[in-house]
Scaffold this active site. Structure first.
Site, PDB file in Angstrom:
ATOM      1  N   SER A  38       0.840  -1.191   0.000  1.00  0.00           N
ATOM      2  CA  SER A  38       0.000   0.000   0.000  1.00  0.00           C
ATOM      3  C   SER A  38       0.872   1.237   0.000  1.00  0.00           C
ATOM      4  O   SER A  38       2.037   1.187   0.413  1.00  0.00           O
ATOM      5  CB  SER A  38      -0.878  -0.017   1.257  1.00  0.00           C
ATOM      6  OG  SER A  38      -1.514   1.226   1.453  1.00  0.00           O
ATOM      7  N   TYR A  51      -1.986  -0.396  10.566  1.00  0.00           N
ATOM      8  CA  TYR A  51      -2.075  -0.689   9.140  1.00  0.00           C
ATOM      9  C   TYR A  51      -0.793  -0.258   8.431  1.00  0.00           C
ATOM     10  O   TYR A  51      -0.218  -1.014   7.645  1.00  0.00           O
ATOM     11  CB  TYR A  51      -3.296   0.012   8.540  1.00  0.00           C
ATOM     12  CG  TYR A  51      -3.480  -0.255   7.066  1.00  0.00           C
ATOM     13  CD1 TYR A  51      -4.038  -1.450   6.629  1.00  0.00           C
ATOM     14  CD2 TYR A  51      -3.105   0.680   6.110  1.00  0.00           C
ATOM     15  CE1 TYR A  51      -4.210  -1.714   5.280  1.00  0.00           C
ATOM     16  CE2 TYR A  51      -3.273   0.430   4.757  1.00  0.00           C
ATOM     17  CZ  TYR A  51      -3.826  -0.765   4.352  1.00  0.00           C
ATOM     18  OH  TYR A  51      -3.989  -1.023   3.012  1.00  0.00           O
ATOM     19  N   CYS A  52      -0.329   0.960   8.717  1.00  0.00           N
ATOM     20  CA  CYS A  52       0.897   1.466   8.089  1.00  0.00           C
ATOM     21  C   CYS A  52       2.097   0.590   8.445  1.00  0.00           C
ATOM     22  O   CYS A  52       2.912   0.266   7.569  1.00  0.00           O
ATOM     23  CB  CYS A  52       1.155   2.906   8.526  1.00  0.00           C
ATOM     24  SG  CYS A  52      -0.079   4.085   7.948  1.00  0.00           S
ATOM     25  N   SER A  54       2.063  -2.572   9.338  1.00  0.00           N
ATOM     26  CA  SER A  54       1.951  -3.886   8.695  1.00  0.00           C
ATOM     27  C   SER A  54       2.316  -3.807   7.215  1.00  0.00           C
ATOM     28  O   SER A  54       2.987  -4.695   6.682  1.00  0.00           O
ATOM     29  CB  SER A  54       0.543  -4.461   8.864  1.00  0.00           C
ATOM     30  OG  SER A  54      -0.426  -3.737   8.121  1.00  0.00           O
ATOM     31  N   LYS A  55       1.911  -2.742   6.533  1.00  0.00           N
ATOM     32  CA  LYS A  55       2.233  -2.608   5.115  1.00  0.00           C
ATOM     33  C   LYS A  55       3.708  -2.289   4.897  1.00  0.00           C
ATOM     34  O   LYS A  55       4.322  -2.764   3.936  1.00  0.00           O
ATOM     35  CB  LYS A  55       1.343  -1.553   4.450  1.00  0.00           C
ATOM     36  CG  LYS A  55      -0.120  -1.980   4.367  1.00  0.00           C
ATOM     37  CD  LYS A  55      -0.279  -3.276   3.596  1.00  0.00           C
ATOM     38  CE  LYS A  55      -1.720  -3.669   3.412  1.00  0.00           C
ATOM     39  NZ  LYS A  55      -1.885  -4.850   2.564  1.00  0.00           N
TER      40      LYS A  55
END
Length: 133
Positions: A38, A51-52, A54-55
């Protein structure tokens, strides 16, 4: 973390072992692993830190896999689409419309899931790999 990072990494580890074995059995076998990360791998969003992270972790994993598996003749790619229209992003449509307009992503538009799937299906052929029928 389990879905966005651990799952893809553990799956790639397992499938890479199978791909290495398959390459020893079939001379024309050209395996490819494609990680979908992402724009959030490199852009911080304080309200979506997990989220950041993990990406970003998955982006590094794709680099590590590419480095390690290149010696086995296995191509590893990372696809980092722009802002994809999903349930998660639709909740913040106004914010993303503004960010896209300000140049958050080079294509300055939303990415539909259908377009992303079309790209992913064409990617192996574009890099000289045939998908099995």
């Amino acid at each position: 973390m389990n879905i966005n990072l651990k799952g893809p990494v553990f799956f790639a580890q397992k499938i890479a072992k199978e791909m290495i074995w398959q390459k020893q059995q079939m001379t024309d076998y050209k395996p490819v692993i494609i990680f979908i990360t992402s724009v959030s791998a490199v852009l911080s969003s304080t309200n979506r830190a997990e989220y950041c992270i993990s990406k970003a972790g998955l982006s590094m994993a794709s680099t590590v896999f590419a480095d390690r598996l290149s010696q086995e003749g296995i191509l590893v790619c990372e696809v980092r689409p722009g802002v994809v229209q999903t349930d998660m992003t639709t909740k913040m449509k106004d914010k993303y419309d503004r960010l896209i307009g300000e140049g958050l992503v080079p294509q300055k538009r939303w990415v539909s899931p259908k377009i992303l799937v079309k790209l992913l299906l064409q990617l192996p052929g574009a890099i000289g790999v045939s998908l099995p029928e």
